[in-house]
Design an enzyme around this catalytic site. Structure first.
Site, PDB file in Angstrom:
ATOM      1  N   GLY A  66     120.687  76.356  47.948  1.00  0.00           N
ATOM      2  CA  GLY A  66     121.780  76.521  48.910  1.00  0.00           C
ATOM      3  C   GLY A  66     121.306  76.959  50.278  1.00  0.00           C
ATOM      4  O   GLY A  66     121.778  76.435  51.297  1.00  0.00           O
ATOM      5  N   ARG A 352     106.458  75.970  25.727  1.00  0.00           N
ATOM      6  CA  ARG A 352     107.381  77.093  25.598  1.00  0.00           C
ATOM      7  C   ARG A 352     108.267  77.016  24.365  1.00  0.00           C
ATOM      8  O   ARG A 352     108.454  78.000  23.656  1.00  0.00           O
ATOM      9  CB  ARG A 352     108.296  77.131  26.810  1.00  0.00           C
TER      10      ARG A 352
HETATM   11  C1  FAD Z   1     112.877  85.340  35.733  1.00  0.00           C
HETATM   12  C2  FAD Z   1     112.784  83.936  36.203  1.00  0.00           C
HETATM   13  C3  FAD Z   1     111.556  83.403  36.582  1.00  0.00           C
HETATM   14  C4  FAD Z   1     111.451  82.090  37.021  1.00  0.00           C
HETATM   15  N1  FAD Z   1     110.225  81.612  37.404  1.00  0.00           N
HETATM   16  C5  FAD Z   1     110.138  80.346  37.907  1.00  0.00           C
HETATM   17  C6  FAD Z   1     108.897  79.851  38.387  1.00  0.00           C
HETATM   18  O1  FAD Z   1     107.879  80.528  38.362  1.00  0.00           O
HETATM   19  N2  FAD Z   1     108.861  78.606  38.886  1.00  0.00           N
HETATM   20  C7  FAD Z   1     109.973  77.824  38.950  1.00  0.00           C
HETATM   21  O2  FAD Z   1     109.876  76.721  39.441  1.00  0.00           O
HETATM   22  N3  FAD Z   1     111.162  78.283  38.504  1.00  0.00           N
HETATM   23  C8  FAD Z   1     111.274  79.513  37.981  1.00  0.00           C
HETATM   24  N4  FAD Z   1     112.487  79.971  37.542  1.00  0.00           N
HETATM   25  C9  FAD Z   1     113.675  79.139  37.695  1.00  0.00           C
HETATM   26  C10 FAD Z   1     114.167  79.142  39.126  1.00  0.00           C
HETATM   27  O3  FAD Z   1     113.966  80.407  39.695  1.00  0.00           O
HETATM   28  C11 FAD Z   1     115.654  78.845  39.257  1.00  0.00           C
HETATM   29  O4  FAD Z   1     115.985  77.784  38.483  1.00  0.00           O
HETATM   30  C12 FAD Z   1     116.022  78.488  40.686  1.00  0.00           C
HETATM   31  O5  FAD Z   1     115.555  79.461  41.562  1.00  0.00           O
HETATM   32  C13 FAD Z   1     117.501  78.307  40.865  1.00  0.00           C
HETATM   33  O6  FAD Z   1     117.818  78.198  42.241  1.00  0.00           O
HETATM   34  P1  FAD Z   1     119.254  77.851  42.734  1.00  0.00           P
HETATM   35  O7  FAD Z   1     119.192  77.838  44.207  1.00  0.00           O
HETATM   36  O8  FAD Z   1     119.704  76.600  42.075  1.00  0.00           O
HETATM   37  O9  FAD Z   1     120.210  78.936  42.229  1.00  0.00           O
HETATM   38  P2  FAD Z   1     120.175  80.592  42.399  1.00  0.00           P
HETATM   39  O10 FAD Z   1     118.970  81.044  43.093  1.00  0.00           O
HETATM   40  O11 FAD Z   1     120.498  81.162  41.092  1.00  0.00           O
HETATM   41  O12 FAD Z   1     121.362  80.864  43.392  1.00  0.00           O
HETATM   42  C14 FAD Z   1     122.696  80.817  43.027  1.00  0.00           C
HETATM   43  C15 FAD Z   1     123.531  81.161  44.217  1.00  0.00           C
HETATM   44  O13 FAD Z   1     124.867  80.834  43.972  1.00  0.00           O
HETATM   45  C16 FAD Z   1     125.713  81.885  44.312  1.00  0.00           C
HETATM   46  N5  FAD Z   1     126.887  81.772  43.483  1.00  0.00           N
HETATM   47  C17 FAD Z   1     126.945  81.499  42.164  1.00  0.00           C
HETATM   48  N6  FAD Z   1     128.208  81.422  41.765  1.00  0.00           N
HETATM   49  C18 FAD Z   1     128.971  81.637  42.848  1.00  0.00           C
HETATM   50  C19 FAD Z   1     130.372  81.674  43.073  1.00  0.00           C
HETATM   51  N7  FAD Z   1     131.238  81.444  42.106  1.00  0.00           N
HETATM   52  N8  FAD Z   1     130.806  81.934  44.313  1.00  0.00           N
HETATM   53  C20 FAD Z   1     129.930  82.157  45.328  1.00  0.00           C
HETATM   54  N9  FAD Z   1     128.621  82.111  45.158  1.00  0.00           N
HETATM   55  C21 FAD Z   1     128.141  81.860  43.945  1.00  0.00           C
HETATM   56  C22 FAD Z   1     124.892  83.110  44.145  1.00  0.00           C
HETATM   57  O14 FAD Z   1     125.390  84.140  44.945  1.00  0.00           O
HETATM   58  C23 FAD Z   1     123.543  82.630  44.596  1.00  0.00           C
HETATM   59  O15 FAD Z   1     123.456  82.747  45.989  1.00  0.00           O
HETATM   60  C24 FAD Z   1     112.597  81.282  37.074  1.00  0.00           C
HETATM   61  C25 FAD Z   1     113.828  81.790  36.708  1.00  0.00           C
HETATM   62  C26 FAD Z   1     113.923  83.103  36.260  1.00  0.00           C
HETATM   63  C27 FAD Z   1     115.256  83.604  35.823  1.00  0.00           C
END
Ligand code: FAD
Ligand code: HEM
Ligand code: HEM
Ligand code: SF4
Ligand code: F3S
Ligand code: FES
Lengths: 668, 247, 262
Positions: A66, A352
């Site tokens: 985002g 995994r």
């Molecule tokens: C502990 C951990 C370690 C990881 N390590 C790795 C790694 O080493 N390498 C790798 O590639 N991936 C890794 N991953 C996976 C990766 O981090 C995530 O899949 C990725 O960062 C998700 O990004 P995103 O932008 O899609 O969502 P997120 O970063 O989860 O962001 C979600 C956003 O949506 C907002 N939001 C959600 N619902 C609402 C709502 N209803 N209203 C308003 N806002 C909302 C939140 O506020 C947030 O800003 C890891 C995940 C975890 C949990």
């Protein structure tokens, strides 16, 4: 009705779902795979810079997916409204990623290429992802690193000043860029700063501590959202020409996961209820090396980097009687290094899902270690004694010191002296809203990026590729595809009191009032925990037909009880964290059922989805490409009231493999 | 363990607040501090009383969302975040006072929840490198000497939790700001905007109502990421050089 | 129970917004955000700018007290040495400077420094108080040294002392020692009174504290302590200067009190 029932693959599913018309992606251009993205960028309509400011885009979520999209679209001149539920965009859960980010840079000259990254990702996903999307991901991966370095992301470097790479997640090339154990944090801060820069410039309007609670669909198009200001409780209407969901994964349906406390499915689920298809909801990734549960109070699980398996040896006692003993008192001959025993070729480095499942088997067998949680001890040893003897303690400390410290802080045990205890935990959800090549859902104007969509990881995600996907989507893909949609805008102005808006608002208000009015006996958390137990037990590492059917029954009655008996105190017009949680858990209670239905209908094992009925003689996952080589895109059906769900409709998207040959995977 | 908690309760930004005393019993030393508060909240809910509002998200010490003043120490007695603090750091029978971060630049929203958006505004003022998407040269075109890369990294570890402000007797945000100025200032990419960045950030910091720094050092001690005081020195040097046009 | 913290509106009002403004009257214009603050403004009155003034003036004080303490040691050499020294101070630089010229230059510099130093100190003091209008019920200071926590009141004490001291030994307005013919007599006949020695001793100790933190703090403010080593060195320097100044200043009064010099 009978017709659709008969067309379900087996008699069982019929009670749970119906089959609808197939879906397909229509946006990927024809031609060889390597040219598709260039072609698509060329075909997608352009928007005159002067018109951009008249076009508005809502982006829900400020994680990698985002924030990067917000910064890029803002910079391009669109009017962006960005939302997150945390107090600042920098805290999105992407921040927690430790390991690294893949990119086909081939800086090490070790034979990496776009094609190899593409191939590894498709294979890693157990051939359940869409080729075209994955190829594009590999293609833009290199640009991500350039972009991040220019922003000042402090990747690890060598003495010559060049970037360092490591090999990660069992692949044979070094293509993972990292920033110590904080890659996600550093990447997110880069994207966050780019976003803040646009906020200062006035192109992006930021709404922190806001939660999207409803999607506005008018005339078949997504036109806005209803959000609650979590500080004042005000219900706000936000309208735009397009809506992007970048709201992350839904692993918290299991209550305990490595996700943040606030991670939720609400944005996705509300869109699903408005007609967006939810694809492959049952594909969840369970990570083998997490710190085990220590008691009922536990609120979340902590991941320990996978790299620990490079030097640590995993074992459990051979005899149940030994499980309570001090591990150091258990002699070598009484230990079962089960991964090394079962998979001599890969040993402790099996993928995994295999490592996770074997740990579960050992514990189910009564040979788990650590405290009793319920009827079993849920933990296995990850032992560094050999590594310390071989490399010396300083070397081990240099490599894993911060992880050992974290372990010591959480458990109060010293991992240099007693072996660590680990257990698998839910970590990532491959499923998500269905999108086409343009990252558009089946609702025009609704785009989905990052972990919230289903698109790139098939049935199993490779390490270090979620960060890559989030940034690829946000910096490079979405900005190029969304313009094709925006070019036809601005769409007719919506009135704040048009029926679509009024209905969406009324929904949110009613639901809020209803949650507060129930005033029953049980806390929101107690429902969430119980749901988590059901999901973990029956829709976790191993799934069976009877188990899943049982789970569906349990979830249905739990959901009914929730709407009768939950207790949410406080009011709607202040900061009310119980109310926030209640809304999220209500959605999880519906999602959980859909996940079980999806898992039930997919009578094969693939990637993170292991059906006990479908395994090879050696206990390996057995795919059935003849029957299940498709994406399951579920349509929400019926049950307009809160907590009511009709039988969902299954739309299949057949997966076509042209650039890669299908193979059954084997790690023996 | 049994504990006496004195918790700051305040219904809203404009409401009056006070310390309210609660007893909690049967706390396991393996619980994190926030899990202990979860237990209290479950009980309050059962008694029909509104739970205590506090912020947390990742609960693994990286998002910076959590943050409580625990018996006078930001994030409590260990060098870590509140969410990673465990109850084994406390004694059975202990009385623990729990307050929100107190700084006028961080107004209280409710109970223990404060508004730290002033930090975002400091970043908006200049805490970035202006690079448009797609315009970046190949990553290896910019070489960064390892010592600079390492120092940039140490500074970049800041999680924006605000404990530095909470702990500083002057409620100063210098450690946070110094961390960003140092992170970007150590890198070649950060040079063109260096002079502008520091001036704009400092002006915003002061305007937001944070205090100045008298080099007391509580901030670095409270910082869960151990951001060293030398980032403040770099911040000061940058401002001095920017003022005298010596960049 | 305690005072209300300010609401959100407070800092929106106070925020300086260094944002590139849209130019054509429309709200959302695609402009690239850069930190384009006019270079000249703000920094002087900024908290860091004020600190720089304090550091600069503080270092002038350090130089002055070191020389002054050294000069005072002349008392040990007896009446002639000290009186010559006092006289020499006034004839220094003649004929380029008039009689007492150097002293006046020093006085002007010191006074200007004092004004700047005190102005900055009080401004920042005020801001710091405003930055936390509701205090903690419980607050521990774990890392702060005593000297760092006493800078402000210690500074005020020093100011009061300096006023007293000037009225005592420069203008001879306060003369517990009675009218004396020479500077030497002035000093010696003052410090045979235990309570005057006590006042001076307390002041000198306050000064030592102020400088112990002040020297390190000035190095940090000037941006000279970018590594852990340089930071440690600056702290050592602070302690050294503090101890040196304390010793040097205390020797003459104590020597006089105990009759080693008379
Ligand atoms: C502990 C951990 C370690 C990881 N390590 C790795 C790694 O080493 N390498 C790798 O590639 N991936 C890794 N991953 C996976 C990766 O981090 C995530 O899949 C990725 O960062 C998700 O990004 P995103 O932008 O899609 O969502 P997120 O970063 O989860 O962001 C979600 C956003 O949506 C907002 N939001 C959600 N619902 C609402 C709502 N209803 N209203 C308003 N806002 C909302 C939140 O506020 C947030 O800003 C890891 C995940 C975890 C949990
Ligand atoms: C009006 C009375 C005074 C007040 C209120 C005052 C206060 C202060 C304060 C608040 C500081 C900053 C401390 C810090 O950074 O931690 C300071 C620094 C300093 N003061 Fe004073 N002071 C006063 C008088 C003096 C006098 C009389 C001297 C010397 C004889 C002196 C010497 C110094 C020095 C050397 C510094 C270090 C500069 C720095 O911190 O950057 N001060 N003073
Ligand atoms: C025991 C210690 C001290 C002794 C014996 C002493 C002695 C004197 C004497 C004799 C004078 C007058 C000099 C002259 O007019 O010829 C003087 C002036 C002065 N002293 Fe001290 N002093 C002491 C400590 C201090 C301290 C601690 C400070 C500052 C913090 C200080 C600051 C000054 C100043 C500012 C003047 C005025 C200088 C001027 O007239 O231009 N002194 N001192
Ligand atoms: S500098 Fe440290 S204490 Fe301050 S916000 Fe950053 S991480 Fe928190
Ligand atoms: S505690 Fe405060 S005074 Fe400065 S060194 Fe830290 S900001
Ligand atoms: S909750 Fe994320 S750092 Fe504590």
């Amino acid at each position: 009705m009978t017709d659709t029932m008969l067309s379900t693959p087996d008699g069982v599913g019929a009670d749970y779902y119906r089959i609808g018309a197939p879906v397909a992606d229509t946006q990927a251009p024809a031609g060889p795979i390597a040219g598709k993205w260039t072609q698509r960028k060329f075909d997608a309509s352009l928007v005159n810079p002067a018109n951009r400011r008249k076009l508005s885009v809502i982006i829900v979520g400020t994680g990698l997916a985002g924030a990067s999209a917000g910064a890029t679209l803002g910079e391009a001149g669109y009017h962006v409204k960005s939302f997150c539920f945390q107090d600042t965009p920098r805290r999105a859960h992407s921040i927690a990623a430790q390991g690294g980010i893949n990119a086909a840079k081939n800086y090490k000259e070790d034979g990496d290429s776009i094609y190899r990254l593409f191939y590894d990702t498709v294979k890693g996903g157990d051939y359940r992802s869409r080729e075209t999307n994955v190829y594009r991901l590999a293609e833009v991966s290199a640009n991500i690193i350039d972009q991040c370095v220019a922003q000042g992301v402090p990747f690890a470097r060598e003495y010559g000043g060049l970037l360092d790479n490591r090999s990660f997640g069992g692949v044979q090339v070094s293509r993972t860029f990292y920033a110590r154990g904080q890659t996600g944090q550093q990447l997110l801060i880069g994207a966050y700063q780019a976003l803040e820069r646009q906020i200062a410039a006035g192109t992006v309007e930021m709404f922190t501590r806001h939660e999207m609670l409803e999607l506005i669909v008018e005339d078949g198009r997504a036109r806005g959202i209803i959000a609650r200001d979590l500080v004042t409780g005000e219900i706000e209407t936000h309208l735009a020409d397009a809506v992007v969901l970048a709201s992350g994964g839904y692993g918290n349906v299991f209550f305990l996961s490595t996700n943040a406390m606030g991670s939720n499915v609400t944005a996705n689920w509300r869109a699903h209820r408005k007609g967006a298809y939810f694809a492959n909801p049952c594909y969840t990734q369970i990570h083998p090396t997490c710190i085990p549960v220590s008691g009922d109070h536990q609120s979340k699980l902590t991941l320990m980097s996978e790299s620990l398996r490079n030097d640590g040896r995993i074992w459990v006692p051979k005899r149940k009687e030994d499980c309570e003993k001090d591990p150091r008192q258990i002699p070598e001959e009484d230990r079962d290094y089960y991964l090394e025993r079962i998979y001599p070729a890969f040993g402790n480095l099996v993928p995994r899902d295999i490592a996770s499942r074997q740990a579960k088997y050992m514990c189910d067998d009564g040979r788990g270690v650590g405290p009793m949680v319920g009827d079993f001890r849920r933990g296995v040893y990850l032992d560094f004694a050999d590594a310390i003897a071989r490399l010396g303690r300083p070397a081990v400390e240099a490599k894993y010191g911060n992880l050992f410290d974290m372990y010591a802080r959480i458990t109060g045990e010293n991992p240099y002296e007693t072996p660590m205890r680990i257990y698998p935990a839910v970590h990532y959800t491959m499923g998500g809203l269905w999108v086409d090549y343009d990252l558009s859902s089946n609702i025009p104007g609704l785009f989905v990026t990052g972990e919230a969509n289903f698109s790139d990881h098939g049935a199993n995600r490779l390490g270090a590729s979620a960060l890559m996907q989030g940034l690829a989507d946000g910096y490079f893909v979405l900005p190029n595809t969304i313009r094709n949609y925006l070019a036809k805008g601005p769409y007719p102005k919506l009135d704040a009191d048009s029926p679509a808006v009024a209905e969406a608002r009324a929904n949110v208000e009613e639901r809020t009032q209803r949650l507060l009015a129930i005033n029953g006996q049980r806390s929101v958390d107690s429902f969430h925990k119980e749901l988590g137990h059901i999901m973990w037990e029956y829709c976790g590492m191993e799934r069976t037909e009877t188990g899943l059917m049982k789970a569906i029954d349990l979830i249905r009655s739990l959901r009914a009880e929730f709407w009768r008996n939950v207790r949410v105190l406080g009011s709607a017009d202040t900061l009310n964290q119980s109310l926030e949680k209640a809304g999220r858990v209500a959605d999880f209670l519906e999602l959980g059922e859909l996940m079980c239905i999806d898992a039930l209908h997919r009578r094969e094992s693939c990637g993170g989805h292991f059906r006990a009925e479908s395994q090879t003689e050696d206990g390996e996952a057995l795919r059935h490409d003849d029957q299940f080589l498709y994406v399951a895109a579920w349509e929400y059906a019926g049950g307009s009231g809160e907590g009511e769900m009709g039988n969902p409709v299954l739309h299949k998207e057949d997966l076509v493999y042209e650039a890669i040959e299908l193979k059954q995977r084997s790690y023996k | 363990m049994n504990l006496t908690l004195k918790i700051w309760r305040q219904d809203g930004p404009k409401a009056r607040g006070e310390l309210v005393t609660y007893q909690v019993a049967d706390i396991s030393p393996d619980m994190s501090f926030l899990e202990m508060l979860d237990v209290l909240n479950e009980r309050l809910n059962a008694e029909g009383k509104e739970p205590v509002a506090f912020d947390s998200d990742c609960r693994e010490g990286i998002c910076g969302m959590c943050g409580l003043m625990i018996s006078g120490e930001a994030h409590g007695p260990e060098k870590t975040t509140t969410c990673q603090l465990h109850m084994r750091s406390f004694k059975d029978g202990e009385t623990i006072t729990i307050e929100p971060w107190r700084a006028d630049a961080f107004p209280i929203i409710r109970d223990l929840v404060v508004d730290r958006s002033a930090f975002d505004r400091i970043i908006q003022a200049g805490g970035f490198i202006s690079v448009n998407t797609g315009s970046a040269p190949d990553a290896e075109a910019i070489l960064v000497p390892k010592p600079n890369a390492d120092r940039a990294f140490v500074a970049a570890e800041c999680i924006g939790c605000g404990a530095c402000v909470a702990a500083c007797p002057n409620a100063s945000g210098m450690l946070f700001m110094g961390a960003k100025v140092t992170h970007l200032g150590e890198l070649p990419q950060g040079q063109p905007e260096r002079a502008m960045r520091v001036q704009a950030m400092v002006a915003t910091h002061d305007g937001a109502g944070f205090g100045g720094c008298t080099n007391i050092g509580e901030c670095s001690h409270a910082c869960p990421k151990g951001i060293p005081l030398d980032v403040i020195s770099t911040l000061n040097a940058d401002l001095r050089k920017a003022k005298s046009g010596r960049f | 129970m305690s005072r209300l913290p300010a609401g959100r509106e407070k800092f929106t009002r106070r925020t300086a917004a260094p944002v590139t403004q849209a130019t054509d009257g429309e709200r959302y214009v695609a402009i690239v955000a850069t930190s384009t603050l006019p270079a000249s403004q703000q920094a002087v009155r900024s908290s860091i700018g004020l600190k720089l003034l304090m550091a600069g003036s503080g270092l002038i004080f350090v130089g002055y007290v070191l020389l002054h303490a050294y000069g005072n040691l002349m008392v040990l050499g007896g009446a002639d040495t000290f009186n010559n020294y006092a006289h020499h101070l006034r004839t220094f630089g003649q004929p380029m400077l008039p009689y007492g010229g150097l002293l006046w230059i020093v006085r002007v510099v010191l006074l200007a420094s004092l004004v700047l130093h005190a102005y900055s100190a009080f401004t920042l003091w005020g801001r710091a108080n405003g930055a936390r209008s509701t205090k903690y019920a419980v607050k521990k200071n774990v890392a702060a040294s005593l000297s760092s926590r006493t800078m402000r009141f210690g500074g005020v004490a020093l100011l009061l002392f300096v006023i007293f001291h000037i009225l005592h030994l420069t203008t001879h307005t306060i003369t517990p020692q009675g009218k004396q013919p020479t500077p030497y007599d002035n000093v010696v006949n003052s410090f045979d009174k235990w309570w005057l020695v006590l006042i001076y001793a307390l002041a000198v100790i306050a000064l030592a504290f102020h400088l112990t933190h002040g020297v390190w703090s000035a190095s940090q403010t000037l941006g000279l302590t970018n590594t852990a080593t340089s930071r440690a060195r600056a702290k050592i320097a602070g302690h050294f200067v503090g101890a040196l100044v304390a010793t040097a200043f205390l020797i003459p009064p104590l020597a006089i009190l105990f009759g080693i010099v008379d």
